[in-house]
Design a protein around this motif. Structure first.
Motif, short mmCIF file in Angstrom:
data_model
loop_
_atom_site.label_atom_id
_atom_site.label_comp_id
_atom_site.label_asym_id
_atom_site.label_seq_id
_atom_site.Cartn_x
_atom_site.Cartn_y
_atom_site.Cartn_z
N THR A 1 42.34 73.98 65.74
CA THR A 1 43.34 72.90 65.74
C THR A 1 44.06 72.84 67.08
N ASN B 1 43.62 65.89 61.80
CA ASN B 1 44.81 65.36 61.12
C ASN B 1 46.07 66.08 61.58
N LYS B 2 45.98 67.40 61.63
CA LYS B 2 47.15 68.17 62.08
C LYS B 2 47.51 67.83 63.53
N GLU C 1 40.44 68.27 59.14
CA GLU C 1 41.74 68.89 58.89
C GLU C 1 42.46 69.17 60.20
N ALA C 2 41.71 69.68 61.20
CA ALA C 2 42.30 69.97 62.51
C ALA C 2 42.74 68.69 63.21
N GLU D 1 34.78 69.16 57.32
CA GLU D 1 36.09 69.20 56.65
C GLU D 1 37.12 69.90 57.53
N LYS D 2 36.70 71.03 58.13
CA LYS D 2 37.63 71.77 59.00
C LYS D 2 38.02 70.93 60.22
#
Length: 819
Positions: free
Chosen positions: A120, A57-58, A54-55, A50-51
């Motif tokens: 990220t 995507n950013k 999320e990274a 998940e992390k």
């Protein structure tokens, strides 16, 4: 002590109930941590995923934003790639790309990455440089292609310019051209393959030799045929194409050579063209031995082509000779028309014209048109002198003539034509006195004929005359009375004049043509005219009664007939006295139009006791002890200061304006007035002199031309001759540039002409446009924006301001009072 109660259970042992089973099996050696370790690992892995997502995507969002240019001007990946690809030097392009990418990442770290977690940040940096690497690969490939294209452009440009040098220098430059091309191909490092180099060299060499061959085929066709083998880079087909072009040019040259005798000069005639053509057909060429020998060497096909060309040339040049003759005749005709126009400055010229004046204008005729024009004016003046002139204006005859002019069929006053029912052709001049009055003749010369080349004028007046024609029956009245009513012509003429007057007034005010001719419009020009000029049954009945009275002897009060006064019964029946008697209700209207005056304030200041103004008595008198002026049956008392009252001056001004809008026809101011104006204004210089700071010298009465040299002298007689010439030319010019010039008041005509004579009006094209549009106020203001007026003192022409201001003031005062 009380006894504690006891409870006896009636339930059975649990062992006697059904048992509960479970699938959980645990070794006695395990604890809770070891028992749930696999579950914890699964949850940990999901968290990492998940992390990471999320990274990613950013990072992807930030990276997508870095594709485009940033707000502070930092270039995005698209722009960096595009600029790198457009750089034709791959080494420079690579460095430029790297610098751009690094600047973009620095910007991203400062403005995009700062608040991101390390995870990220690493993801973004990895994606950014991976993407930049892909962009760079494509950009460097484009840079290499750009280098190829730039190199080819440079080579192409060099070859094209060197091919031009080959064309200009001829075949002697061919070896130098070949050497230059091959040297350039070797210098081109973009061409690695020897086969490609060879192919490119062949193309460039073919281009140069084709360029040279095409030039030689036109300029030196025989030389090309003799040296075609030197063009070694061309194929057999390409060489044959050049040889065919050379043969075609040789034939064209021979066409011109052998048909030279058919060329036109000032003395050429159609009979000469026919004779010379026959010499070509026979191959004799007027005995020219060289041409005969060359002709005999030509193949039959070439001879046939040259003879066909000669036939076409003879036909075309015969047509040209006919056109020249027609143009010459038209020029003579126009000169005759212009000479005639010089005589006609007002409707009174026929009373004073004599043979001396005619000879002064026409001189000795040099062609049939001048002779015919001169004879026509002599016949007309003779007709007037011998009292054979009838000044009656026949409406229907004139309307037919006017339609012919507006249709373009009649363009001048000396060309003969026929009207319906006629067998003998006559010109407008020849018809004067035979249904065309003097005033109507002036209308033709000054209004219709000068404007036949003005499309707007012709279009507008065709619409106007079409409307007039549709309204004629309303003026004529019942057909049964048409031939009894002797006033028909008079009424129709007056009706037409008023329609033309109102029409041109409307145009001067800028009103649309269609609006002026629309019966439903508030600006319709025909309002009220039908009632004024329509046939009056009672009046016709009165005419019949009068004719009966002449036989019966009954006493009817009518104006007395006098042959000495009227000349003929027809003139008597159309006289103002007789018409006033028959139409008593129209007397006031007629007087408003015809009883006009031209009194000035200066005449008041003279203190005259009585003035006669166009037959009207103006008296200084007392009325019941009040001093004042009696004018046209009305008394106007002086004001407290002893001056004529404002309403009286307004009445005089109205009469002056009415004087300009009589139901007659328009005319140009008399020539003598133009001449006197220039003489008075310009003064006489018998020796050439430079005035003010002008470029050219001036001599005579203001003649200023480059042909006048320092030291030139003339006599007064020659100066007058020049003046007449200059006035005639400039009058023609100003009437062409300002088509309605003749319709202006005489004062404006003179003032405007003087400024045109000086050159100030001609230089102000915007002023002329505004005048022609009827915008007199705007024209007046625009005229004084002239540099000559503004800088008059600096130019040493301070005196011109007054005359220019006079034109401006007269333009502001000008009204559409003409016709």
């Amino acid at each position: 002590m009380p006894k504690i109660p006891t409870f006896t259970s009636g339930a059975e042992m649990t062992t006697q109930t059904g048992s509960v089973t479970s699938n959980i099996q645990m070794s006695p050696a395990n604890n809770i941590f070891t028992a749930t370790q696999s579950l914890q690992k699964t949850l940990s892995n999901e968290y990492v995923k998940e992390k990471k997502l999320e990274a990613d995507n950013k990072a992807t969002l930030i990276l997508a934003d870095l594709y485009v240019n940033q707000d502070n001007g930092t270039k995005g990946l698209y722009t960096i790639q595009s600029e790198t690809g457009a750089n034709g030097n791959p080494g420079d392009a690579s460095n430029s790309f790297d610098n751009g990418v690094n600047k973009l990442w620095e910007y991203a770290q400062t403005n995009k990455v700062g608040e991101l977690d390390n995870f990220t940040k690493k993801a973004l940096e990895k994606k950014f440089y991976a993407t930049a690497g892909i962009f760079k690969t494509k950009a460097l490939l484009d840079s290499r292609n750009t280098q190829f294209q730039d190199t080819k452009k440079i080579t192409d440009d060099f070859v094209m310019k060197d091919a031009l040098a080959l064309k200009l220098n001829g075949i002697s430059y061919l070896e130098a051209y070949k050497k230059n091309v091959l040297s350039r191909i070797e210098q081109d490092t973009t061409l690695q393959d020897s086969g490609v180099k060879k192919k490119q060299a062949e193309l460039y060499l073919k281009f140069g030799e084709n360029t040279l061959g095409a030039s030689l085929a036109v300029s030196q066709p025989e030389f090309l045929k003799a040296n075609i083998s030197r063009l070694t880079s061309l194929s057999v087909e390409e060489k044959q194409k050049l040889l065919n072009a050379a043969d075609g040019q040789i034939l064209e040259n021979n066409k011109q050579l052998f048909t030279f005798a058919l060329n036109l000069n000032e003395d050429s005639t159609t009979s000469q063209l026919v004779d010379n053509y026959q010499e070509i057909v026979d191959g004799t060429f007027n005995g020219n031995i060289d041409l005969i020998k060359q002709w005999q060497k030509l193949p039959k096909a070439d001879k046939a082509a040259i003879i066909d060309f000669a036939k076409t040339k003879r036909r075309d040049n015969t047509s040209e000779l006919n056109n020249r003759q027609t143009a010459f005749l038209n020029e003579n005709k126009q000169k005759a028309v212009n000479d005639y126009t010089k005589l006609f400055n007002n409707s009174d010229f026929l009373e004073t014209i004599d043979l001396l004046k005619i000879n002064e204008v026409f001189g000795d005729p040099t062609n049939a048109y001048e002779l015919d024009s001169k004879n026509q004016i002599i016949d007309l003046s003779t007709k007037v002198g011998q009292e054979e002139f009838n000044n009656v204006n026949e409406y229907y005859k004139n309307f037919e003539i006017q339609k012919k002019i507006l249709s373009g069929e009649v363009k001048d006053h000396i060309t003969k034509f026929t009207l319906p029912g006629e067998t003998e052709a006559k010109s407008i001049t020849e018809r004067v006195g035979e249904g065309i009055s003097k005033a109507e003749f002036g209308f033709y010369l000054n209004y219709l004929l000068p404007n036949t080349n003005n499309p707007d004028f012709m279009n507008n007046n065709n619409k106007l005359f079409k409307l007039i024609e549709t309204l004629q029956p309303s003026i004529e009245g019942e057909s049964s009375l048409k031939y009894i009513d002797t006033t028909t012509d008079n009424r129709l003429n007056n009706f037409q004049s008023q329609m033309i007057l109102r029409f041109n007034e409307g145009l001067q005010k800028g009103i649309n043509v269609d609006e002026l001719l629309d019966k439903t419009s508030k600006n319709y020009i025909g309002k009220g005219l039908i009632q004024i000029y329509k046939s009056d049954k009672d009046a016709i009945t009165q005419i019949i009664a009068e004719k009966s009275a002449e036989v019966s002897g009954n006493n009817i009060e009518v104006p007395p007939y006098s042959e000495e006064k009227y000349g003929s019964v027809e003139n008597y029946l159309n006289s103002q006295e007789y018409l006033d008697y028959k139409f008593p209700g129209r007397v006031k209207l007629r007087k408003d139009l015809l009883d006009t005056s031209d009194i000035t304030q200066e005449e008041f200041n003279k203190g005259a006791d009585q003035m006669i103004i166009d037959g009207n008595v103006l008296e200084i008198s007392d009325n019941d002890g009040f001093p004042g002026i009696e004018y046209k049956g009305q008394f106007y008392a002086y004001d407290d200061e002893g001056n004529p009252p404002k309403r009286f001056l307004e009445r005089l001004q109205k009469d002056r304006e009415n004087n300009k809008v009589k139901a007659g026809k328009i005319s140009l101011a008399p020539y003598k007035k133009f001449e006197k104006l220039i003489i008075d204004k310009e003064g006489l210089l018998l020796k050439a002199k430079k005035l003010f700071k002008e470029k050219n010298f001036t001599i005579g009465y203001g003649r200023n031309r480059s042909s006048i040299k320092e030291g030139d002298t003339i006599t007064k007689e020659k100066a007058l001759e020049y003046l007449k010439e200059d006035i005639t030319i400039r009058l023609d010019e100003i009437q062409n540039r300002i088509p309605l010039f003749n319709q202006f008041s005489e004062n404006l005509q003179l003032a405007l002409f003087y400024e045109y004579y000086r050159g100030s009006v001609g230089q102000s094209t915007e002023t002329i446009k505004l005048i022609n549009a009827g915008k007199f106020k705007e024209a007046a203001e625009e005229f004084l924006r002239n540099d000559e007026y503004i800088n008059a003192e600096e130019l040493g022409k301070k005196g011109i301001r007054k005359s220019m201001e006079k034109v401006s003031n007269l333009l502001k005062q000008e009204k559409a009072g003409f016709i």
